[in-house]
Enzyme design. Structure first.
Site, PDB file in Angstrom:
ATOM      1  CG  ASP A   1       6.684  -3.282   1.427  1.00 36.54           C
ATOM      2  OD1 ASP A   1       7.674  -3.686   2.279  1.00 36.54           O
ATOM      3  OD2 ASP A   1       6.029  -2.730   1.426  1.00 36.54           O
TER       4      ASP A   1
ATOM      5  CG  HIS B   1       2.093  -0.436   6.694  1.00 40.09           C
ATOM      6  ND1 HIS B   1       3.315   0.151   6.666  1.00 40.09           N
ATOM      7  CD2 HIS B   1       2.065  -1.922   6.775  1.00 40.09           C
ATOM      8  CE1 HIS B   1       4.387  -1.136   6.425  1.00 40.09           C
ATOM      9  NE2 HIS B   1       3.815  -1.992   6.799  1.00 40.09           N
TER      10      HIS B   1
END
Length: 552
Positions: free
Chosen positions: A98, A327
């Site tokens: 990320d 998520h």
């Protein structure tokens, strides 16, 4: 069309905090991912996307980074990460990390310096403004409720934060900031990382003048003010030229606020910006005027139209991302399927949808066993900052909190963050300690160990479908056409190329459906289904049954 590994690959997203804890402290760690690499490989996936494991105070579970070059000791530190990267590559898998470049933590060195004085060299790394009439610079609302502006008395100014007040937005207008971020990206590429999922990348360019929002619906404010700023494409092209183009890597940008008009610009191969984006047209489909905590029923025709429109928009221009959960959203089967009476069938149907569409497929941890939403007994059991802020806001506004708690059960991001359900032992085999977030009580029924032993389990169906997609590249690169778009229960589409012609038909309903659409049954043979029912009459569908047919 250019063919590449990241178009053909299937991505498995790991939220490490909830994946597998080897230390016993209740928090998943990098060693836990290493321990499960054989399991991940067994799914047939090619690419692991690892959510943030950098140093962070964890105000937003790692999306508030205090050091971009340091792996948090909470997850095992740099040594563990180096081992993960090496072993991932040894198994023929790629590792994508990320990149959170819209904002940092307020504990990052840049920000602690920035707030010291108006003349500090790091002052312009962030966005500081004078107040207006004794209040914030404008009326913008944070993604997590409240103003986007936080007052700092040291310099008598406000700083901008689209998310929590501990996540100040970076000032991409400053070339030094861009250089810092590009250097971070290159740092990880040199270590061997295979790409980045770029968090809220559509928000990095801010609008000129910072005007007040005129919209009641928050989603409209995102689209018209926060996203797709005037220099967004300049910044992304600059990043591509300076760093991305020099490596054989993959990039996917998270794109809140992008739409059919501007979305293709991010991924047009001629423009040299990003490989893919995540749009959220289907993921915000149940958001009412007040956003996700003001839900409305999902319109099935709209759901289909989103996929159709995006496929058309990207055809021959760029590449798409196919996902139904991650998520930040509720569990896929609880949201788009039937997680009770037709739990297994609808989980498999959604897997089939993911793996038969054009675009790179993303599977979120636990979806491969049909993990569901959780319904904790108390708001105190929830951890997610977005959920807790929404609760405080609802309480302050005098809402019926019993009714709002039902909405929390539906919409909280913690639904996707409950610990991975490995077996029926204590804490679902996730940890020997006390888990950071309570396990879903249904782990004794839904877990990896149980499904490994069952030939026709959801888990083994995922493995079959991943293999099937790889054997039939028509589902990767082939053309797409939706049939009978107005049908209230059926989602049917053709996939074809010069070699093969397929028809995929999903029954998104709790009742049996006969669907032929004037097609000649004799022209088709049944290749795959998520059910053993209706094998002879291939246009008869049980509840939540999907069939993949091949045209003779």
């Amino acid at each position: 069309m250019k063919k590449t590994w990241w178009k053909e690959g299937v991505v498995y997203q790991i939220y490490p905090r909830s994946f597998n804890d080897t230390s016993g402290n209740g928090i998943g760690d990098i060693d836990g991912v290493i321990e499960k690499l054989d399991y991940i490989k067994s799914l047939g996936v090619d690419i692991i996307w690892l959510c943030p494991v950098y140093e962070s105070p964890n105000d937003d579970n790692g999306y508030d980074i205090s050091n971009y070059r340091k792996i948090s000791e909470d997850f095992g530190g740099q040594k563990a990460f180096n081992e993960l990267l090496e072993k991932t590559h040894q198994k023929g898998l790629k590792l994508v990390m990320d990149l959170v470049a819209n904002h940092t933590s307020d504990e990052h060195y840049w920000f602690t310096e920035s707030k010291k004085s108006k003349t500090n060299p790091y002052r312009d790394y962030y966005i500081w403004k004078d107040g207006v009439n004794g209040g914030p610079p404008n009326n913008w609302e944070s993604f997590f409720n409240g103003s986007t502006w936080e007052y700092d008395k040291t310099t008598d100014q406000y700083y901008l934060h689209y998310f929590t007040k501990k996540q100040p937005d970076l000032n991409w207008e400053n070339p030094k900031v861009r250089k810092e971020i590009f250097d971070v990206v290159e740092y990880w590429f040199k270590k061997g990382v295979d790409g980045f999922r770029m968090d809220v990348i559509s928000l990095i360019s801010k609008p000129d003048g910072y005007p007040n929002s005129e919209f009641e619906k928050f989603q409209e404010t995102i689209i018209n003010y926060y996203a797709n700023g005037p220099k967004i494409h300049q910044y992304l092209n600059e990043m591509n030229q300076e760093v991305l183009s020099k490596y054989d890597i993959m990039t996917v940008g998270e794109g809140p606020g992008i739409d059919l008009e501007n979305g293709p610009l991010y991924v047009d191969e001629k423009r040299e910006e990003l490989n893919m984006v995540f749009h959220f047209d289907h993921m915000f489909i149940d958001c009412g005027v007040g956003g996700k905590y003001d839900p409305i029923p999902i319109n099935f025709k709209t759901f289909k139209t989103v996929f159709n429109d995006w496929d058309k928009a990207l055809k021959n221009k760029g590449w798409g991302s196919i996902f139904l959960g991650n998520h930040d959203f509720s569990r896929m089967v609880s949201r788009f399927g039937n997680d009770k009476k037709y739990h297994e069938a609808s989980s498999k149907l959604l897997a089939t949808l993911l793996l038969t569409m054009r675009g790179t497929t993303y599977i979120y941890q636990g979806d491969e066993i049909g993990m569901t939403n959780v319904a904790y007994n108390s708001i105190k059991d929830y951890n997610d900052v977005e959920t807790l802020n929404a609760w405080k806001s609802a309480e302050a506004n005098g809402q019926d909190m019993n009714r709002f708690f039902d909405v929390v059960h539906l919409q909280s991001r913690d639904n996707a963050r409950t610990p991975m359900q490995w077996n029926d032992k204590n804490n679902a085999g996730f940890t020997d300690g006390t888990p950071w977030l309570q396990t879903n009580p249904n782990y004794k029924k839904i877990n990896v160990s149980k499904q490994e032993k069952k030939a026709n389990s959801i888990l083994n169906y995922y493995r079959e479908m991943v293999a099937f997609r790889k054997e039939n590249k028509t589902f990767v690169y082939g053309d797409y056409e939706c049939l009978d778009v107005d049908n209230p229960a059926i989602y049917a589409y053709r996939r074809w190329d010069e070699n093969e012609k397929f028809l995929v038909v999903h029954n998104f309903s709790d009742h049996s459906v006969n669907w032929s659409y004037n097609l000649n049954q004799r022209q088709y043979i049944l290749l795959k289904s998520n059910s053993s029912e209706n094998q002879k009459d291939i246009f008869e569908f049980a509840p939540w049954q999907v069939k993949i047919l091949k045209q003779k």
